[in-house]
Enzyme design. Structure first.
Site, PDB file in Angstrom:
ATOM      1  N   ARG A 161      -0.246  -8.493  13.800  1.00  0.00           N
ATOM      2  CA  ARG A 161      -0.781  -7.510  12.853  1.00  0.00           C
ATOM      3  C   ARG A 161      -1.631  -8.184  11.782  1.00  0.00           C
ATOM      4  O   ARG A 161      -2.658  -7.652  11.374  1.00  0.00           O
ATOM      5  CB  ARG A 161       0.342  -6.707  12.240  1.00  0.00           C
ATOM      6  CG  ARG A 161       0.664  -5.488  13.104  1.00  0.00           C
ATOM      7  CD  ARG A 161       2.051  -4.984  12.936  1.00  0.00           C
ATOM      8  NE  ARG A 161       2.402  -4.676  11.580  1.00  0.00           N
ATOM      9  CZ  ARG A 161       3.643  -4.727  11.116  1.00  0.00           C
ATOM     10  NH1 ARG A 161       4.632  -5.085  11.915  1.00  0.00           N
ATOM     11  NH2 ARG A 161       3.902  -4.418   9.884  1.00  0.00           N
ATOM     12  N   ARG A 164      11.907  -1.371  10.935  1.00  0.00           N
ATOM     13  CA  ARG A 164      10.949  -0.992  11.975  1.00  0.00           C
ATOM     14  C   ARG A 164      10.930  -2.047  13.076  1.00  0.00           C
ATOM     15  O   ARG A 164      10.957  -3.230  12.788  1.00  0.00           O
ATOM     16  CB  ARG A 164       9.546  -0.884  11.368  1.00  0.00           C
ATOM     17  CG  ARG A 164       9.299   0.386  10.598  1.00  0.00           C
ATOM     18  CD  ARG A 164       8.066   0.315   9.729  1.00  0.00           C
ATOM     19  NE  ARG A 164       6.891  -0.266  10.367  1.00  0.00           N
ATOM     20  CZ  ARG A 164       5.714  -0.417   9.748  1.00  0.00           C
ATOM     21  NH1 ARG A 164       5.548  -0.015   8.512  1.00  0.00           N
ATOM     22  NH2 ARG A 164       4.693  -0.964  10.379  1.00  0.00           N
ATOM     23  N   ARG A 222      11.510  -5.652   4.824  1.00  0.00           N
ATOM     24  CA  ARG A 222      11.267  -4.220   4.580  1.00  0.00           C
ATOM     25  C   ARG A 222      12.304  -3.365   5.300  1.00  0.00           C
ATOM     26  O   ARG A 222      12.672  -3.623   6.439  1.00  0.00           O
ATOM     27  CB  ARG A 222       9.866  -3.852   5.072  1.00  0.00           C
ATOM     28  CG  ARG A 222       9.599  -2.349   5.073  1.00  0.00           C
ATOM     29  CD  ARG A 222       8.135  -2.003   5.119  1.00  0.00           C
ATOM     30  NE  ARG A 222       7.408  -2.598   6.222  1.00  0.00           N
ATOM     31  CZ  ARG A 222       6.070  -2.618   6.297  1.00  0.00           C
ATOM     32  NH1 ARG A 222       5.343  -2.095   5.337  1.00  0.00           N
ATOM     33  NH2 ARG A 222       5.480  -3.175   7.339  1.00  0.00           N
ATOM     34  N   ARG A 280      -9.095   1.414   9.372  1.00  0.00           N
ATOM     35  CA  ARG A 280      -8.635   0.065   9.678  1.00  0.00           C
ATOM     36  C   ARG A 280      -9.689  -0.750  10.420  1.00  0.00           C
ATOM     37  O   ARG A 280      -9.410  -1.887  10.789  1.00  0.00           O
ATOM     38  CB  ARG A 280      -7.381   0.157  10.538  1.00  0.00           C
ATOM     39  CG  ARG A 280      -6.139  -0.429   9.858  1.00  0.00           C
ATOM     40  CD  ARG A 280      -5.005  -0.169  10.798  1.00  0.00           C
ATOM     41  NE  ARG A 280      -3.833  -0.941  10.568  1.00  0.00           N
ATOM     42  CZ  ARG A 280      -2.792  -0.545   9.871  1.00  0.00           C
ATOM     43  NH1 ARG A 280      -2.826   0.589   9.225  1.00  0.00           N
ATOM     44  NH2 ARG A 280      -1.721  -1.298   9.806  1.00  0.00           N
ATOM     45  N   LYS A 330       0.828  -1.216   0.000  1.00  0.00           N
ATOM     46  CA  LYS A 330       0.000   0.000   0.000  1.00  0.00           C
ATOM     47  C   LYS A 330       0.861   1.264   0.000  1.00  0.00           C
ATOM     48  O   LYS A 330       0.649   2.166  -0.789  1.00  0.00           O
ATOM     49  CB  LYS A 330      -0.938   0.019   1.229  1.00  0.00           C
ATOM     50  CG  LYS A 330      -1.868  -1.182   1.305  1.00  0.00           C
ATOM     51  CD  LYS A 330      -2.787  -1.116   2.518  1.00  0.00           C
ATOM     52  CE  LYS A 330      -2.072  -1.208   3.860  1.00  0.00           C
ATOM     53  NZ  LYS A 330      -1.349  -2.482   4.090  1.00  0.00           N
TER      54      LYS A 330
HETATM   55  P1  ADP Z   1       2.242  -1.897   3.230  1.00  0.00           P
HETATM   56  O1  ADP Z   1       2.206  -0.389   3.190  1.00  0.00           O
HETATM   57  O2  ADP Z   1       1.026  -2.490   2.558  1.00  0.00           O
HETATM   58  O3  ADP Z   1       2.474  -2.454   4.591  1.00  0.00           O
HETATM   59  P2  ADP Z   1       4.815  -1.617   1.809  1.00  0.00           P
HETATM   60  O4  ADP Z   1       4.483  -0.733   0.644  1.00  0.00           O
HETATM   61  O5  ADP Z   1       5.544  -1.035   2.930  1.00  0.00           O
HETATM   62  O6  ADP Z   1       3.450  -2.361   2.317  1.00  0.00           O
HETATM   63  O7  ADP Z   1       5.600  -2.879   1.228  1.00  0.00           O
HETATM   64  C1  ADP Z   1       6.045  -3.933   2.062  1.00  0.00           C
HETATM   65  C2  ADP Z   1       7.401  -4.442   1.582  1.00  0.00           C
HETATM   66  O8  ADP Z   1       7.263  -5.122   0.341  1.00  0.00           O
HETATM   67  C3  ADP Z   1       8.441  -3.349   1.345  1.00  0.00           C
HETATM   68  O9  ADP Z   1       9.706  -3.870   1.710  1.00  0.00           O
HETATM   69  C4  ADP Z   1       8.366  -3.099  -0.170  1.00  0.00           C
HETATM   70  O10 ADP Z   1       9.616  -2.660  -0.708  1.00  0.00           O
HETATM   71  C5  ADP Z   1       8.020  -4.484  -0.698  1.00  0.00           C
HETATM   72  N1  ADP Z   1       7.135  -4.467  -1.860  1.00  0.00           N
HETATM   73  C6  ADP Z   1       6.073  -3.635  -2.074  1.00  0.00           C
HETATM   74  N2  ADP Z   1       5.435  -3.949  -3.237  1.00  0.00           N
HETATM   75  C7  ADP Z   1       6.118  -5.015  -3.764  1.00  0.00           C
HETATM   76  C8  ADP Z   1       5.949  -5.813  -4.960  1.00  0.00           C
HETATM   77  N3  ADP Z   1       4.949  -5.583  -5.812  1.00  0.00           N
HETATM   78  N4  ADP Z   1       6.817  -6.817  -5.163  1.00  0.00           N
HETATM   79  C9  ADP Z   1       7.825  -7.067  -4.265  1.00  0.00           C
HETATM   80  N5  ADP Z   1       8.033  -6.355  -3.133  1.00  0.00           N
HETATM   81  C10 ADP Z   1       7.185  -5.340  -2.882  1.00  0.00           C
HETATM   82  P1  ADP Z   2       1.612  -2.019   8.191  1.00  0.00           P
HETATM   83  O1  ADP Z   2       1.059  -1.567   6.901  1.00  0.00           O
HETATM   84  O2  ADP Z   2       2.888  -2.755   8.073  1.00  0.00           O
HETATM   85  O3  ADP Z   2       0.608  -2.761   9.035  1.00  0.00           O
HETATM   86  P2  ADP Z   2       1.394   0.688   9.356  1.00  0.00           P
HETATM   87  O4  ADP Z   2       2.533   1.604   9.210  1.00  0.00           O
HETATM   88  O5  ADP Z   2       0.155   0.957   8.537  1.00  0.00           O
HETATM   89  O6  ADP Z   2       1.971  -0.773   9.116  1.00  0.00           O
HETATM   90  O7  ADP Z   2       0.919   0.637  10.869  1.00  0.00           O
HETATM   91  C1  ADP Z   2       1.827   0.416  11.930  1.00  0.00           C
HETATM   92  C2  ADP Z   2       1.074   0.454  13.254  1.00  0.00           C
HETATM   93  O8  ADP Z   2       0.526   1.758  13.473  1.00  0.00           O
HETATM   94  C3  ADP Z   2      -0.126  -0.490  13.348  1.00  0.00           C
HETATM   95  O9  ADP Z   2       0.250  -1.803  13.736  1.00  0.00           O
HETATM   96  C4  ADP Z   2      -0.981   0.206  14.419  1.00  0.00           C
HETATM   97  O10 ADP Z   2      -0.470  -0.027  15.726  1.00  0.00           O
HETATM   98  C5  ADP Z   2      -0.748   1.690  14.094  1.00  0.00           C
HETATM   99  N1  ADP Z   2      -1.772   2.183  13.146  1.00  0.00           N
HETATM  100  C6  ADP Z   2      -1.557   2.592  11.876  1.00  0.00           C
HETATM  101  N2  ADP Z   2      -2.708   3.000  11.304  1.00  0.00           N
HETATM  102  C7  ADP Z   2      -3.688   2.840  12.244  1.00  0.00           C
HETATM  103  C8  ADP Z   2      -5.097   3.068  12.262  1.00  0.00           C
HETATM  104  N3  ADP Z   2      -5.752   3.528  11.187  1.00  0.00           N
HETATM  105  N4  ADP Z   2      -5.754   2.793  13.414  1.00  0.00           N
HETATM  106  C9  ADP Z   2      -5.124   2.344  14.507  1.00  0.00           C
HETATM  107  N5  ADP Z   2      -3.803   2.079  14.544  1.00  0.00           N
HETATM  108  C10 ADP Z   2      -3.079   2.327  13.425  1.00  0.00           C
END
Ligand code: ADP
Ligand code: ADP
Length: 221
Positions: A176, A165, A132, A94, A19
């Site tokens: 998660r 992270r 990541r 969420r 995302k």
């Molecule tokens: P999210 O915001 O949904 O948690 P991220 O955009 O942070 O996901 O992506 C999670 C991990 O996967 C990152 O290390 C990113 O570089 C990698 N990644 C994202 N999209 C792709 C893809 N299409 N193919 C391979 N790796 C990806």
């Molecule tokens: P990922 O896409 O890897 O799950 P995020 O960066 O979106 O990670 O979120 C990291 C953490 O921040 C979540 O596990 C939660 O604790 C908090 N968080 C993020 N967005 C929200 C939300 N909309 N509501 C509640 N907690 C959130």
């Protein structure tokens, strides 16, 4: 505020689906800001604000930060001038309470315009999350195998240090995913019922997912 309707996109998908990666790529072409609640919490944590300290224990466990705090934070963020034409939401809403609150915030704009769901298996999501790496200064996202920086440990964009992270290292990752299925996945049905859901195969390379997302936006926006 102008009378023109704002455009709101909500990116859905398991943690690690891509995302944030896709939202950052879309920012420029759509001229809309990415709003990542996770990034805002991490920024507050880094700066030791009251909000950051409150969010920390929830983030460490992989639980959701309380709705009241999160919803108010998004409300404030939407008032910034760069969101005058709308935004790309990444990580918010969420759960159904947040989705309803967001529906109210955007009611005068006709609500969420499109909710792309980036589909990815749990195994692949785990691989993505554990590999990541994030830039400490600009928040750019990399993957040690799938999307490595040109120079190991260094951000291509601003030369910042890449770090893992804390919540990407431990058992928190499993929680998660659990929280996603329990609380966030009902949003798929919620946005489907509103007629704005669109599914994408997130297992494809980053540029392919981006191209399909853009195609979708051209059709629907
Ligand atoms: P999210 O915001 O949904 O948690 P991220 O955009 O942070 O996901 O992506 C999670 C991990 O996967 C990152 O290390 C990113 O570089 C990698 N990644 C994202 N999209 C792709 C893809 N299409 N193919 C391979 N790796 C990806
Ligand atoms: P990922 O896409 O890897 O799950 P995020 O960066 O979106 O990670 O979120 C990291 C953490 O921040 C979540 O596990 C939660 O604790 C908090 N968080 C993020 N967005 C929200 C939300 N909309 N509501 C509640 N907690 C959130």
């Amino acid at each position: 505020m102008s009378s023109q309707k704002r455009t709101f996109l909500v990116l859905l998908g398991v943690p690690g689906a891509g995302k944030g990666t896709q939202a950052k790529l879309l920012e420029e072409s759509l001229r809309l800001p990415q709003i990542s609640t996770g990034d805002i919490f991490r920024y507050n944590l880094k700066n030791q604000t009251e909000l950051g300290l409150l969010a920390k224990s929830y983030m460490d466990r992989g639980d959701l930060v309380p709705d009241e705090v999160t919803i108010r934070m998004v409300q404030d963020r939407l008032e910034k001038p760069d969101a005058a034409n709308g935004a790309i939401l990444d990580g918010f809403p969420r759960n159904l309470i947040q989705a309803q609150a967001f529906g109210e915030m955007t009611a005068s704009d006709g609500g969420v315009r499109l909710a792309p769901l980036i589909n990815l298996s749990d195994e692949e999501a785990m691989r993505r999350i554990t590999g990541r790496r994030v830039c400490r200064t600009c928040g750019a996202v990399y993957h040690i195998d799938f999307n490595p920086p040109k120079k190991e440990g260094v951000c291509d964009i601003d030369g910042g240090e890449l770090y893992q992270r804390d919540d990407d290292k431990t058992d928190t990752v499993r929680n998660r995913l659990y929280v996603y299925y329990k609380q966030t996945s009902p949003l798929i049905g919620y946005y489907f019922a509103k007629g704005v859901l669109a599914e994408l195969d997130g297992a494809q390379p980053i540029d392919v997912v981006q191209a399909q997302l853009k195609q979708l936006l051209e059709q629907k926006l």
